[in-house]
Design a protein around this motif. Structure first.
Motif, PDB file in Angstrom:
ATOM      1  N   ALA A 371       0.812  -1.223   0.000  1.00 16.59           N
ATOM      2  CA  ALA A 371       0.000   0.000   0.000  1.00 16.59           C
ATOM      3  C   ALA A 371       0.840   1.266   0.000  1.00 16.59           C
ATOM      4  O   ALA A 371       0.381   2.324  -0.455  1.00 16.59           O
ATOM      5  CB  ALA A 371      -0.937   0.003   1.212  1.00 16.59           C
ATOM      6  N   TYR A 372       2.065   1.187   0.500  1.00 14.06           N
ATOM      7  CA  TYR A 372       2.880   2.400   0.594  1.00 14.06           C
ATOM      8  C   TYR A 372       3.573   2.760  -0.716  1.00 14.06           C
ATOM      9  O   TYR A 372       4.193   3.821  -0.832  1.00 14.06           O
ATOM     10  CB  TYR A 372       3.926   2.261   1.706  1.00 14.06           C
ATOM     11  CG  TYR A 372       4.948   1.162   1.510  1.00 14.06           C
ATOM     12  CD1 TYR A 372       6.077   1.356   0.714  1.00 14.06           C
ATOM     13  CD2 TYR A 372       4.792  -0.062   2.152  1.00 14.06           C
ATOM     14  CE1 TYR A 372       7.012   0.356   0.536  1.00 14.06           C
ATOM     15  CE2 TYR A 372       5.736  -1.066   1.988  1.00 14.06           C
ATOM     16  CZ  TYR A 372       6.840  -0.862   1.189  1.00 14.06           C
ATOM     17  OH  TYR A 372       7.777  -1.861   1.024  1.00 14.06           O
ATOM     18  N   ARG A 373       3.471   1.915  -1.717  1.00 14.94           N
ATOM     19  CA  ARG A 373       4.175   2.189  -2.971  1.00 14.94           C
ATOM     20  C   ARG A 373       3.332   3.096  -3.860  1.00 14.94           C
ATOM     21  O   ARG A 373       2.125   2.869  -4.048  1.00 14.94           O
ATOM     22  CB  ARG A 373       4.513   0.888  -3.679  1.00 14.94           C
ATOM     23  CG  ARG A 373       5.462   0.020  -2.876  1.00 14.94           C
ATOM     24  CD  ARG A 373       5.752  -1.291  -3.555  1.00 14.94           C
ATOM     25  NE  ARG A 373       6.490  -1.109  -4.801  1.00 14.94           N
ATOM     26  CZ  ARG A 373       6.835  -2.099  -5.606  1.00 14.94           C
ATOM     27  NH1 ARG A 373       6.484  -3.348  -5.300  1.00 14.94           N
ATOM     28  NH2 ARG A 373       7.509  -1.862  -6.713  1.00 14.94           N
ATOM     29  N   PRO A 374       3.943   4.121  -4.451  1.00 14.11           N
ATOM     30  CA  PRO A 374       3.178   5.058  -5.289  1.00 14.11           C
ATOM     31  C   PRO A 374       2.949   4.513  -6.690  1.00 14.11           C
ATOM     32  O   PRO A 374       3.619   3.560  -7.121  1.00 14.11           O
ATOM     33  CB  PRO A 374       4.100   6.290  -5.347  1.00 14.11           C
ATOM     34  CG  PRO A 374       5.483   5.696  -5.255  1.00 14.11           C
ATOM     35  CD  PRO A 374       5.360   4.511  -4.324  1.00 14.11           C
ATOM     36  N   VAL A 375       1.988   5.095  -7.383  1.00 12.05           N
ATOM     37  CA  VAL A 375       1.802   4.832  -8.806  1.00 12.05           C
ATOM     38  C   VAL A 375       2.099   6.118  -9.565  1.00 12.05           C
ATOM     39  O   VAL A 375       2.009   7.216  -9.016  1.00 12.05           O
ATOM     40  CB  VAL A 375       0.380   4.338  -9.124  1.00 12.05           C
ATOM     41  CG1 VAL A 375       0.155   2.970  -8.518  1.00 12.05           C
ATOM     42  CG2 VAL A 375      -0.674   5.323  -8.643  1.00 12.05           C
ATOM     43  N   ALA A 376       2.443   5.966 -10.822  1.00 16.91           N
ATOM     44  CA  ALA A 376       2.907   7.114 -11.608  1.00 16.91           C
ATOM     45  C   ALA A 376       1.808   7.641 -12.521  1.00 16.91           C
ATOM     46  O   ALA A 376       0.981   6.872 -13.014  1.00 16.91           O
ATOM     47  CB  ALA A 376       4.114   6.710 -12.447  1.00 16.91           C
ATOM     48  N   PRO A 377       1.818   8.942 -12.778  1.00 20.24           N
ATOM     49  CA  PRO A 377       0.901   9.498 -13.768  1.00 20.24           C
ATOM     50  C   PRO A 377       1.560   9.657 -15.130  1.00 20.24           C
ATOM     51  O   PRO A 377       2.741   9.976 -15.231  1.00 20.24           O
ATOM     52  CB  PRO A 377       0.580  10.883 -13.187  1.00 20.24           C
ATOM     53  CG  PRO A 377       1.850  11.293 -12.504  1.00 20.24           C
ATOM     54  CD  PRO A 377       2.494  10.016 -12.005  1.00 20.24           C
ATOM     55  N   VAL A 378       0.806   9.393 -16.183  1.00 28.47           N
ATOM     56  CA  VAL A 378       1.207   9.778 -17.529  1.00 28.47           C
ATOM     57  C   VAL A 378       0.304  10.940 -17.921  1.00 28.47           C
ATOM     58  O   VAL A 378      -0.918  10.864 -17.762  1.00 28.47           O
ATOM     59  CB  VAL A 378       1.088   8.602 -18.522  1.00 28.47           C
ATOM     60  CG1 VAL A 378      -0.291   7.984 -18.543  1.00 28.47           C
ATOM     61  CG2 VAL A 378       1.506   9.038 -19.914  1.00 28.47           C
ATOM     62  N   LEU A 379       0.885  12.043 -18.384  1.00 32.85           N
ATOM     63  CA  LEU A 379       0.095  13.225 -18.699  1.00 32.85           C
ATOM     64  C   LEU A 379       0.632  13.912 -19.938  1.00 32.85           C
ATOM     65  O   LEU A 379       1.774  13.681 -20.355  1.00 32.85           O
ATOM     66  CB  LEU A 379       0.072  14.211 -17.537  1.00 32.85           C
ATOM     67  CG  LEU A 379       1.344  15.024 -17.246  1.00 32.85           C
ATOM     68  CD1 LEU A 379       0.957  16.330 -16.560  1.00 32.85           C
ATOM     69  CD2 LEU A 379       2.320  14.259 -16.378  1.00 32.85           C
ATOM     70  N   HIS A 416       1.909  11.053  -4.150  1.00 33.35           N
ATOM     71  CA  HIS A 416       2.464  10.284  -3.042  1.00 33.35           C
ATOM     72  C   HIS A 416       2.292  11.061  -1.739  1.00 33.35           C
ATOM     73  O   HIS A 416       1.895  12.235  -1.735  1.00 33.35           O
ATOM     74  CB  HIS A 416       3.929   9.975  -3.326  1.00 33.35           C
ATOM     75  CG  HIS A 416       4.462   8.789  -2.581  1.00 33.35           C
ATOM     76  ND1 HIS A 416       3.655   7.778  -2.104  1.00 33.35           N
ATOM     77  CD2 HIS A 416       5.736   8.437  -2.216  1.00 33.35           C
ATOM     78  CE1 HIS A 416       4.391   6.870  -1.499  1.00 33.35           C
ATOM     79  NE2 HIS A 416       5.658   7.241  -1.549  1.00 33.35           N
ATOM     80  N   VAL A 417       2.626  10.433  -0.637  1.00 32.01           N
ATOM     81  CA  VAL A 417       2.380  11.019   0.674  1.00 32.01           C
ATOM     82  C   VAL A 417       3.158  12.321   0.865  1.00 32.01           C
ATOM     83  O   VAL A 417       2.745  13.194   1.643  1.00 32.01           O
ATOM     84  CB  VAL A 417       2.726   9.995   1.780  1.00 32.01           C
ATOM     85  CG1 VAL A 417       4.222   9.693   1.794  1.00 32.01           C
ATOM     86  CG2 VAL A 417       2.256  10.471   3.134  1.00 32.01           C
TER      87      VAL A 417
END
Length: 486
Positions: A371-379, A416-417
């Motif tokens: 749960a603590y791992r972030p996901v990345a945005p593509v924009l 992310h946090v």
């Protein structure tokens, strides 16, 4: 450059090294893919380190070695290239004519950090080591040692980096770690683990134990400071910096370097780690020894379908957006695979970015990640200034940027946090460009969650069959093969 094959994509075992039979099988696959025969190959090159085609003596190559190897029962001339020199040759995939090249990793060919200066011109090129630069003993080994101590497993640096923002800075811990950077980089790992345990007393990783996140935070802080110090030691940065080696996968350290040297342009190849060793050896041979400057169409030069249609149709894009707005995860498999460890839009899991529930869906439920791992945005590149404070381009997902209040409010899943995001910026000619434009028109948000299409401990998928197998039994996931919903 015609094709790049990564062994793990075919063996389905992450970071697996090939034996001789495996090498020859991959080489034959590459020849078949590109339409050439073995007899048509005029030059062979590769990294020296760990190369099973070379003798143990030949693997200890300080720069380059011309030798002979046996392939398919035939002796052929071969250029063996030093490990860090192969990393540095990623310069030839950059847009620069000259640059300082920083190659830093957890080890290779007896050294862990080397600084170079690289140049190219019409019909020629050179790379020279900056031997007068005091790089110190600090290497990526320091980060490796600390992450292994916490997780009791190798290759956990990405998790360690994701955990760091949850920790609290501790000046005493930072000072203690800073004083031991060189020592941890050179002494036996077991000695370092014992010293870490004596200081921090962590018996096993527990996400609910604040000592774990605090250790990650303070190690990350020291690592970023040391990386900046290494670049500062070079002096004249020539306006351009190329970061290479496994340490260049640390996006926050890359970002710290970019912020510290705002007048320099910073480039990191998508295959900056050991996935780029073969490319680097080939580019060194072509540019420096043969005077040829081949085009390197990064990052989509893996194997895969060569579609006659160059882009997604309007109907396909509309259907993808409809699935995304229906809270589905899209398993997106398109054309030739991206190379390197980050999915960049050809072997990706895509999801709407609006709430943290979307992050939980794709990251925790579908990919079964922590749960603590972030996901990345593509924009979309032309919208980045509205959504992220730095406004930088980041085509290979190797820099972080701070989310604006708009992003926190409208795309919470990718924040992310610590308020950062590992962004990927794309233009309209990218295969996901049309999808993002339609999503923007429908919702006012020109971005998606983009994470790699693979399960826990698996490499990124390679084939249609692997994509369909990943989706089987997951009702929240919809596969799209070459733009068609399956």
């Amino acid at each position: 450059m015609l094709a790049v094959l990564e062994a793990e994509r075919f063996t389905r075992k992450k970071k697996q090294w090939s034996n001789r039979a495996g090498f020859e099988a991959l080489l034959q696959l590459a020849l078949d893919e590109t339409g050439y025969t073995f007899d048509q190959v005029t030059h062979w090159s590769g990294s020296a380190m760990g190369n099973v085609l070379l003798s143990h003596e030949q693997r200890r190559c300080d720069w380059t070695t011309e030798t002979t190897i046996r392939l398919f029962g035939t002796d052929v001339p071969f250029l063996a290239v030093n490990h860090h020199l192969a990393h540095a040759a990623s310069f030839f995939a950059s847009p620069y004519d000259s640059a300082v090249v920083d190659a830093c990793d957890g080890g290779g060919d007896g050294r862990q950090h080397v600084a170079y200066h690289a140049q190219r011109w019409q019909g020629g090129a050179r790379i020279r080591e900056l031997s007068d630069v005091d790089t110190g003993a600090f290497t990526g080994v320091f980060y490796d040692v600390c992450s292994f101590y916490l997780y009791d497993r190798y290759c956990q640096e990405g998790k360690f980096m994701g955990l760091a923002p949850y920790g609290e800075p501790d000046d005493a811990a930072i000072a203690w770690l800073s004083a031991r950077v060189d020592r941890f980089s050179t002494q036996p790992h077991e000695v370092s683990y014992a010293e870490l345990h004596e200081r921090f007393g962590i018996d096993r990783f527990d996400v609910d134990d604040p000592r774990c996140a605090n250790l990650a935070k303070n190690v990350q802080t020291v690592f970023e400071a040391e990386r900046v110090k290494q670049l500062a030691a070079v002096g004249d940065l020539d306006g351009n910096i190329v970061l290479s080696g496994g340490s260049a996968l640390n996006i926050h350290a890359n970002t710290a370097i970019r912020e510290r040297f705002p007048d320099s342009s910073v480039y990191v190849a998508p295959c900056c780690d050991d996935t780029g060793q073969a490319i680097g050896a080939l580019l060194y041979q072509a540019n420096v020894l043969l005077g040829v400057n081949p085009k390197v169409p990064l990052p989509f030069i893996g194997l895969g379908s060569r579609r006659p249609e160059p882009e997604v149709t309007d109907a396909q894009a509309e259907r993808v957006v409809a699935d995304l707005l229906d809270n589905r995860v899209v398993a997106w498999h398109w054309g030739r695979a991206e190379i390197g460890p980050r999915a960049l839009g050809h072997r990706s899991l895509l999801c709407a970015p609006f709430t943290d529930a979307h992050r939980q869906l794709v990251s925790e439920k579908v990919k079964r990640r922590e749960a603590y791992r972030p996901v990345a945005p593509v924009l979309l590149t032309d919208r980045r200034g509205e959504w992220f404070g730095g406004g930088w381009e980041s085509p290979y997902m190797l820099f972080a940027d701070q989310a604006t209040p708009t992003t926190v409010h409208k795309a919470a899943a990718v924040v992310h946090v610590d308020g950062s995001a590992r962004i990927q910026t794309i233009d309209d000619d990218h295969v996901l460009g049309k999808i993002l434009r339609l999503l923007d028109q429908a919702t006012g948000v020109p971005m998606l969650i983009n994470t790699s299409l693979n399960g826990p401990g698996e490499p990124i998928v390679q084939t249609h069959e692997q994509t369909l197998a990943f989706c089987a039994g997951q009702p929240d996931v919809v596969p799209y093969l070459e733009g068609e919903r399956r």
